[in-house]
Motif scaffolding. Structure first.
Motif, PDB file in Angstrom:
ATOM      1  N   ILE A  82       0.850  -1.189   0.000  1.00  0.00           N
ATOM      2  CA  ILE A  82       0.000   0.000   0.000  1.00  0.00           C
ATOM      3  C   ILE A  82       0.887   1.241   0.000  1.00  0.00           C
ATOM      4  O   ILE A  82       1.743   1.405   0.866  1.00  0.00           O
ATOM      5  N   GLN A  83       0.651   2.105  -0.967  1.00  0.00           N
ATOM      6  CA  GLN A  83       1.381   3.364  -1.071  1.00  0.00           C
ATOM      7  C   GLN A  83       0.448   4.483  -0.621  1.00  0.00           C
ATOM      8  O   GLN A  83      -0.713   4.530  -1.049  1.00  0.00           O
ATOM      9  N   GLY A  84       0.927   5.340   0.247  1.00  0.00           N
ATOM     10  CA  GLY A  84       0.092   6.417   0.762  1.00  0.00           C
ATOM     11  C   GLY A  84       0.724   7.784   0.577  1.00  0.00           C
ATOM     12  O   GLY A  84       1.944   7.919   0.588  1.00  0.00           O
ATOM     13  N   ARG A  85      -0.144   8.765   0.396  1.00  0.00           N
ATOM     14  CA  ARG A  85       0.318  10.144   0.269  1.00  0.00           C
ATOM     15  C   ARG A  85      -0.724  11.063   0.871  1.00  0.00           C
ATOM     16  O   ARG A  85      -1.923  10.891   0.659  1.00  0.00           O
ATOM     17  N   GLY A  86      -0.261  12.054   1.624  1.00  0.00           N
ATOM     18  CA  GLY A  86      -1.137  13.068   2.185  1.00  0.00           C
ATOM     19  C   GLY A  86      -0.583  14.448   1.886  1.00  0.00           C
ATOM     20  O   GLY A  86       0.615  14.676   2.029  1.00  0.00           O
ATOM     21  N   ASP A  87      -1.447  15.328   1.429  1.00  0.00           N
ATOM     22  CA  ASP A  87      -1.044  16.698   1.116  1.00  0.00           C
ATOM     23  C   ASP A  87      -1.974  17.666   1.830  1.00  0.00           C
ATOM     24  O   ASP A  87      -3.197  17.510   1.768  1.00  0.00           O
ATOM     25  N   LEU A  88      -1.389  18.663   2.478  1.00  0.00           N
ATOM     26  CA  LEU A  88      -2.174  19.710   3.118  1.00  0.00           C
ATOM     27  C   LEU A  88      -2.250  20.898   2.170  1.00  0.00           C
ATOM     28  O   LEU A  88      -1.230  21.366   1.655  1.00  0.00           O
ATOM     29  N   TYR A  89      -3.478  21.375   1.936  1.00  0.00           N
ATOM     30  CA  TYR A  89      -3.722  22.513   1.058  1.00  0.00           C
ATOM     31  C   TYR A  89      -4.298  23.671   1.876  1.00  0.00           C
ATOM     32  O   TYR A  89      -4.983  23.455   2.865  1.00  0.00           O
ATOM     33  N   LYS A  90      -4.031  24.887   1.388  1.00  0.00           N
ATOM     34  CA  LYS A  90      -4.625  26.084   1.982  1.00  0.00           C
ATOM     35  C   LYS A  90      -5.349  26.844   0.874  1.00  0.00           C
ATOM     36  O   LYS A  90      -4.836  26.967  -0.238  1.00  0.00           O
ATOM     37  N   PHE A  91      -6.549  27.340   1.197  1.00  0.00           N
ATOM     38  CA  PHE A  91      -7.328  28.088   0.219  1.00  0.00           C
ATOM     39  C   PHE A  91      -6.845  29.530   0.214  1.00  0.00           C
ATOM     40  O   PHE A  91      -7.005  30.252   1.197  1.00  0.00           O
ATOM     41  N   GLN A  92      -6.234  29.956  -0.898  1.00  0.00           N
ATOM     42  CA  GLN A  92      -5.703  31.309  -1.026  1.00  0.00           C
ATOM     43  C   GLN A  92      -5.982  31.827  -2.426  1.00  0.00           C
ATOM     44  O   GLN A  92      -5.849  31.079  -3.407  1.00  0.00           O
ATOM     45  N   ARG A  93      -6.354  33.093  -2.508  1.00  0.00           N
ATOM     46  CA  ARG A  93      -6.579  33.753  -3.797  1.00  0.00           C
ATOM     47  C   ARG A  93      -7.550  32.974  -4.677  1.00  0.00           C
ATOM     48  O   ARG A  93      -7.352  32.843  -5.878  1.00  0.00           O
ATOM     49  N   GLY A  94      -8.575  32.405  -4.060  1.00  0.00           N
ATOM     50  CA  GLY A  94      -9.638  31.741  -4.809  1.00  0.00           C
ATOM     51  C   GLY A  94      -9.361  30.326  -5.260  1.00  0.00           C
ATOM     52  O   GLY A  94     -10.135  29.770  -6.040  1.00  0.00           O
ATOM     53  N   ALA A  95      -8.265  29.720  -4.792  1.00  0.00           N
ATOM     54  CA  ALA A  95      -7.943  28.349  -5.212  1.00  0.00           C
ATOM     55  C   ALA A  95      -7.191  27.619  -4.098  1.00  0.00           C
ATOM     56  O   ALA A  95      -6.581  28.245  -3.227  1.00  0.00           O
ATOM     57  N   TRP A  96      -7.223  26.289  -4.148  1.00  0.00           N
ATOM     58  CA  TRP A  96      -6.484  25.471  -3.194  1.00  0.00           C
ATOM     59  C   TRP A  96      -5.018  25.430  -3.613  1.00  0.00           C
ATOM     60  O   TRP A  96      -4.695  25.041  -4.728  1.00  0.00           O
ATOM     61  N   GLN A  97      -4.139  25.841  -2.703  1.00  0.00           N
ATOM     62  CA  GLN A  97      -2.696  25.847  -2.949  1.00  0.00           C
ATOM     63  C   GLN A  97      -2.046  24.798  -2.055  1.00  0.00           C
ATOM     64  O   GLN A  97      -2.317  24.750  -0.852  1.00  0.00           O
ATOM     65  N   VAL A  98      -1.186  23.961  -2.632  1.00  0.00           N
ATOM     66  CA  VAL A  98      -0.500  22.949  -1.835  1.00  0.00           C
ATOM     67  C   VAL A  98       0.504  23.644  -0.915  1.00  0.00           C
ATOM     68  O   VAL A  98       1.102  24.651  -1.279  1.00  0.00           O
ATOM     69  N   THR A  99       0.622  23.145   0.309  1.00  0.00           N
ATOM     70  CA  THR A  99       1.578  23.680   1.282  1.00  0.00           C
ATOM     71  C   THR A  99       2.777  22.740   1.348  1.00  0.00           C
ATOM     72  O   THR A  99       2.738  21.637   0.796  1.00  0.00           O
ATOM     73  N   PRO A 100       3.827  23.116   2.049  1.00  0.00           N
ATOM     74  CA  PRO A 100       4.988  22.218   2.188  1.00  0.00           C
ATOM     75  C   PRO A 100       4.707  21.007   3.096  1.00  0.00           C
ATOM     76  O   PRO A 100       5.528  20.107   3.174  1.00  0.00           O
ATOM     77  N   LEU A 101       3.564  20.998   3.782  1.00  0.00           N
ATOM     78  CA  LEU A 101       3.269  19.904   4.703  1.00  0.00           C
ATOM     79  C   LEU A 101       2.683  18.718   3.928  1.00  0.00           C
ATOM     80  O   LEU A 101       1.510  18.701   3.584  1.00  0.00           O
ATOM     81  N   THR A 102       3.531  17.739   3.662  1.00  0.00           N
ATOM     82  CA  THR A 102       3.191  16.573   2.867  1.00  0.00           C
ATOM     83  C   THR A 102       3.821  15.345   3.505  1.00  0.00           C
ATOM     84  O   THR A 102       4.882  15.442   4.114  1.00  0.00           O
ATOM     85  N   PHE A 103       3.160  14.201   3.368  1.00  0.00           N
ATOM     86  CA  PHE A 103       3.802  12.949   3.758  1.00  0.00           C
ATOM     87  C   PHE A 103       3.576  11.936   2.651  1.00  0.00           C
ATOM     88  O   PHE A 103       2.585  11.971   1.934  1.00  0.00           O
ATOM     89  N   ALA A 104       4.528  11.054   2.501  1.00  0.00           N
ATOM     90  CA  ALA A 104       4.410   9.977   1.520  1.00  0.00           C
ATOM     91  C   ALA A 104       5.094   8.742   2.098  1.00  0.00           C
ATOM     92  O   ALA A 104       6.136   8.847   2.745  1.00  0.00           O
ATOM     93  N   VAL A 105       4.489   7.600   1.879  1.00  0.00           N
ATOM     94  CA  VAL A 105       5.064   6.340   2.354  1.00  0.00           C
ATOM     95  C   VAL A 105       4.859   5.299   1.260  1.00  0.00           C
ATOM     96  O   VAL A 105       3.774   5.175   0.704  1.00  0.00           O
ATOM     97  N   ASN A 106       5.931   4.597   0.932  1.00  0.00           N
ATOM     98  CA  ASN A 106       5.901   3.630  -0.160  1.00  0.00           C
ATOM     99  C   ASN A 106       5.323   2.281   0.261  1.00  0.00           C
ATOM    100  O   ASN A 106       4.786   1.555  -0.569  1.00  0.00           O
ATOM    101  N   ASP A 107       5.448   1.935   1.544  1.00  0.00           N
ATOM    102  CA  ASP A 107       4.932   0.656   2.055  1.00  0.00           C
ATOM    103  C   ASP A 107       4.242   0.917   3.397  1.00  0.00           C
ATOM    104  O   ASP A 107       4.823   0.732   4.461  1.00  0.00           O
TER     105      ASP A 107
END
Length: 195
Positions: A82-107
């Motif tokens: 199972i590969q997992g990824r989580g991304d935190l977004y912030k709503f700015q200037r009318g759109a969702w912008q990805v933030t540096p807070l991300t996690f990813a795991v290959n197994d």
């Protein structure tokens, strides 16, 4: 000179964390989880777990979770990676912008119950020890010990505003071929400064 640089960095970190403010995350949806938009047939967390025996109660900066969940991810096998990824977004200037807070795991299965992971503190440490199997075991029931999640936290920089956490899970068989059913769920809400 190197020691002086380390001292300055340590001082700046202490200064930043010393001035941390308190924030509260207010969920948009009282059911906590939402489906990811734009993915046909996506039912969000309900593609992964049957939550009909779960109780979610929000009260004074805390989310109280209790009950049982059953793994219902169709088409996966216990031998799948199972590969997992989580991304935190912030709503700015009318759109969702990805933030540096991300996690990813290959197994994910190899670290699902690792006490050094963020999800262990917020989720898997509250699964009864005899129920600790990976999320790729269809029909497996997870019995939860009392699971409190604080929605009030301290952070060193201003993070007020609308946020969403998007989590994607993908399964790969033993020959590393991706299974067709992708799990995508999100948690959306507002971060406000606590006075």
């Amino acid at each position: 000179m190197k020691m002086f640089s380390i001292f300055i960095i340590a001082y700046l970190l202490l200064l930043a964390f010393g001035n941390a403010a308190r924030y509260e995350f207010i969920f948009d949806n009282e059911e906590i989880f939402e489906s990811c938009p734009g993915i046909p047939g996506n039912n969000g967390v309900h593609d992964l777990f049957d939550l009909s025996d779960m109780i979610f109660e929000l009260s004074e900066g805390r989310l109280e979770v209790s009950g049982n969940s059953t793994s219902v991810w169709e088409g996966v096998e216990p031998t799948d990676r199972i590969q997992g990824r989580g991304d935190l977004y912030k709503f700015q200037r009318g759109a969702w912008q990805v933030t540096p807070l991300t996690f990813a795991v290959n197994d994910f299965c190899s670290v699902q119950y690792s006490n050094s992971s963020a999800w262990y503190q917020m989720w898997t440490k509250r699964i009864a020890p005899e129920d600790r199997k990976c999320i790729n075991v269809y029909g497996h029931v997870y019995h939860y010990m009392h699971l409190p999640v604080d929605t009030v936290f301290e952070y060193p920089v201003n993070i007020e505003g609308r946020h969403k956490l998007v989590v994607n899970l993908r399964a790969f068989d033993e020959s590393n071929k991706e299974r067709p059913k992708i799990i995508c769920t999100q948690i959306v809400g507002e971060v406000i400064k606590v006075k």
